[in-house]
Every structure is written in structure tokens, then in C-alpha cells.
Design an enzyme around this catalytic site. Sequence first.
Site, PDB file in Angstrom:
ATOM      1  N   GLY A 155     -33.746   4.953   5.964  1.00 54.78           N
ATOM      2  CA  GLY A 155     -33.620   5.102   4.558  1.00 54.78           C
ATOM      3  C   GLY A 155     -31.673   5.252   4.411  1.00 54.78           C
ATOM      4  CB  VAL A 208     -26.200   5.659   8.972  1.00 50.35           C
ATOM      5  CG1 VAL A 208     -26.530   7.514   9.456  1.00 50.35           C
ATOM      6  CG2 VAL A 208     -27.983   5.315   9.024  1.00 50.35           C
ATOM      7  CE  LYS A 249     -33.792   7.256  15.961  1.00 47.04           C
ATOM      8  NZ  LYS A 249     -34.115   6.275  14.426  1.00 47.04           N
ATOM      9  N   GLY A 276     -35.950  11.745  10.149  1.00 45.13           N
ATOM     10  CA  GLY A 276     -34.798  11.646   8.707  1.00 45.13           C
ATOM     11  C   GLY A 276     -34.162  12.552   7.756  1.00 45.13           C
ATOM     12  CE  LYS A 296     -37.412   8.951  14.534  1.00 44.79           C
ATOM     13  NZ  LYS A 296     -37.666   8.133  13.379  1.00 44.79           N
TER      14      LYS A 296
END
Length: 438
Positions: free
Chosen positions: A303, A15, A106, A135, A206
Site C-alpha cells: 500500500g 509509492v 527490492k 513494506g 526480500k
Amino acid sequence: MHNVRNIGLLGCGVVGGGVVSALSQNRDHLLQHCGVSFDIVKIAVRDLERSRVDSVQREWLCDNWRDVCEHPEIDIVIEAMGGVDPAFEAVKTALERGKHVITANKELLATYGRELYAIAQANGVTVLCEASALGGVPVLHALDHYFAANRIQKVTAIANGTSNYILTRMREDRVTFAEALAEAQQAGYAEADPSFDVLGQDARFKLQILCRSAFATEVATDDIECVGIPDVDTQDMEVAESLGCRIRLVATAEDDGEVLHASVRPVLVPAHHPLYAVDGVNNALCVDADIVGQVVYAGPGAGSFATASAIVEDLVRLATTANQPRCVHTRVKPVHPVRYPAYLVVHRRYTSHRVGPYTVPFENTALASVDYVGPTSLGVECWVIQGERAHVEQWTAHLAGLCHGEVRWYPFVEAPKAYPAGLPVQHLDASLRFVAAE
């Protein structure tokens, strides 16, 4: 003269590295279109010698998160460490030092979100977390701004790309859960320990974050019903498809004014529903509101660049006064499982024994409708039931006591409007008799 914001990062793995690359790649675009220059000052990492993306400069690196969170020149801290410890202490320190925080974490927000938002408010700074929900899909920004004039009634989401990928592979090529999971791990979509994803915990975190933005409601993790996907098999997939549906792991929350109904579990999604076509690692959110109706958001849920995109959008949001987040005063409500509109009860016949439509008593008028469905080639018989969940569960337990074989049930995210042509269906009429469908 353009606006300069000094950035500190906590973590530079998938990330954090994606954020550095995105800022480097679009630096000129951000200057031209937003009038902002985001300058990285410090990046805290565990291992100073580990290889990084090319755009990371060696002089930025340090191995102590305090060097970032307490740096006098840093305006915004991006937390990309993951987990709760030491992320909580680091974010808390940054907020207390008057720094804005952006996070994709999260678990941190689900566990300590209410406390961190209070600290931010007390210190006149902001916590933004677009990347923590779906995301790269900009759902929190939409909930904060577009729906200010609407009362949101329900949110329905595919919020975990790993589980969605596994279920997609099981449906498309009839591979087992174990085989699909191994593929997901090989492709980098699933961790070596995949339980966080496949047991529904990631989607549950989430959903907590979505509930805060959609309903201004704080929800404890353990209050949300959570059922994962390891028990879903290829026969379930075949039964779902015979009814014109697909099985998805869906996070749902609905506010009735007094109680918040929230669940994460595998459900049947009919072909007319927007989540039906969301395959692979993609995520999606359906928002049902009182004025606009239903609005759907979909896109990449995982991703490095999908997550980095959401984080950089939050950076721009902080740096431009026109996009400042509105203040949300949250409350706490009782939380119950979701009241689904219909349920599928499946009897798996391990012998030639068939229950048939007339074996189970239907004196319970709380069941609004019952359809007996016969995909006989699959070795099962099914009932599609609309009614209160408690009554459906009682009816299912009674059925299990009557028959040989296994009885299991799935909820429908939305009641089926029609069954596929040629499927044998019998409806229970007002006189409690089964009659053939027209």
C-alpha cells in the site's frame, strides 16, 4: 533553528505520491518531534501531464532523472521508479554525486545491492531501504540496531502480501487459486501479470535483503530455493487444517556458521507459531537470536502509505545523527535449501486404493520419526516425517512408485507439537512398528 533537507524523487506513482502526501500531512509533526524540514525540490516522472496527488506542485516536476540526481541543492534522492533499468544508473549517479539514496526497490537491491553499497561507502553517503523488505514493518531498522548484541540464528517471514491474501481467501471461503487471484487483482493487490508475486520471486528478493541485514551475508538470487503457490489447492488447505496448520508462503534463512540455508516456498505453519495468524496482505518476520530468543514483527506489507511510512522513517534516520545506520561488512557464504524440522507427505487417493502404514519400508534409520495420519474423510492419507530432507524425498519417491494417485509433500516451518483431538494417528516406534497414538 531546524534542520532543512532538500529531497528529490524519482517517480511519483503509488509509492512516490504516497511519500509526497505523507511529508505534506506530517510536516508539522516532523518539525516538532524531529527538528527536520524535508523540502521537495524536484520530482522526475515519465509523463508530465498525468494527474498526481493534490500535494504535488507542478513546478517540482521534470521528465529527466538526471535533473534530480545531479541537482546541486538536493541532499537525498528517493528512488520510487521500480525495476532495474534505468533505476540502477540513476541511483549510481546520485551516489557518485554525494547524495544519500532511499529506495523501496527490492529487485534493484537484490541485483546490484553489493555494488551500490560499495559506491555509497566510497562517496561517504548511505543507501537505506526499509520499504524494500516488509513494506511498513520496520524490520531492517530493528535488525540494524536492536540485534547488534545478538547473533541472529534464523529469520522466518511472510514477505509477500499478494500471495498471503490469495492463500487466506482459499482457506477462508474454499475458493480456487484462480478465483482468489482474480479477487486480488480486482482489489489492486496483484498486478495484471502476477507471476512476480505468486511464483515467489518478490519474496526471494526480500529474503536477500533480510540476509544482508540479519547475517551480513550477500546471497545471489538464483542460489535461494524458490517454489511458488500456483499448485496449492483447496484440498491442500483442508489437509493442513485437519492437522491444525495453515499453508503460508514463507521465506526462511538460517545461518549455521559455515552455510546459509535459504528457501522460499509454501509451508505448513502450526497453530502455535506466530505466523499462523498473519492473514490477508499483512507481512510478518520472526527473528530467532541467541540471547533474546524469538522476536516477532508484523503489520501492513503493501500500500502507498505503508511504503511511504517506511521511506519517511528512513528520511528521519538520515537526518538525525542518533539513528545513523551501523556499518556492515558483508561476506559471501555457500547457500543450501532450508533443513526443515518436519515434512508432510500426502497420498491423494483417486480410487479406493489405500497404501496404509505398513506398505512402505522404514529401514532407513535417518528418519527420526514417522507418524501415519488418517484424515480419511478427505480422501487422503498422510505421513508426518522428521528427518533429513534428502531421505524424505527418497522415501516420497518410493511411495509414489507403490501407489495409485498423486503423492506430494510440504515442509513444516516448525514441527507440530500435537495433533487435533480425534485425528487418527499411528506412531512408528523403535522396533519399526506402527502403534496407535494415546
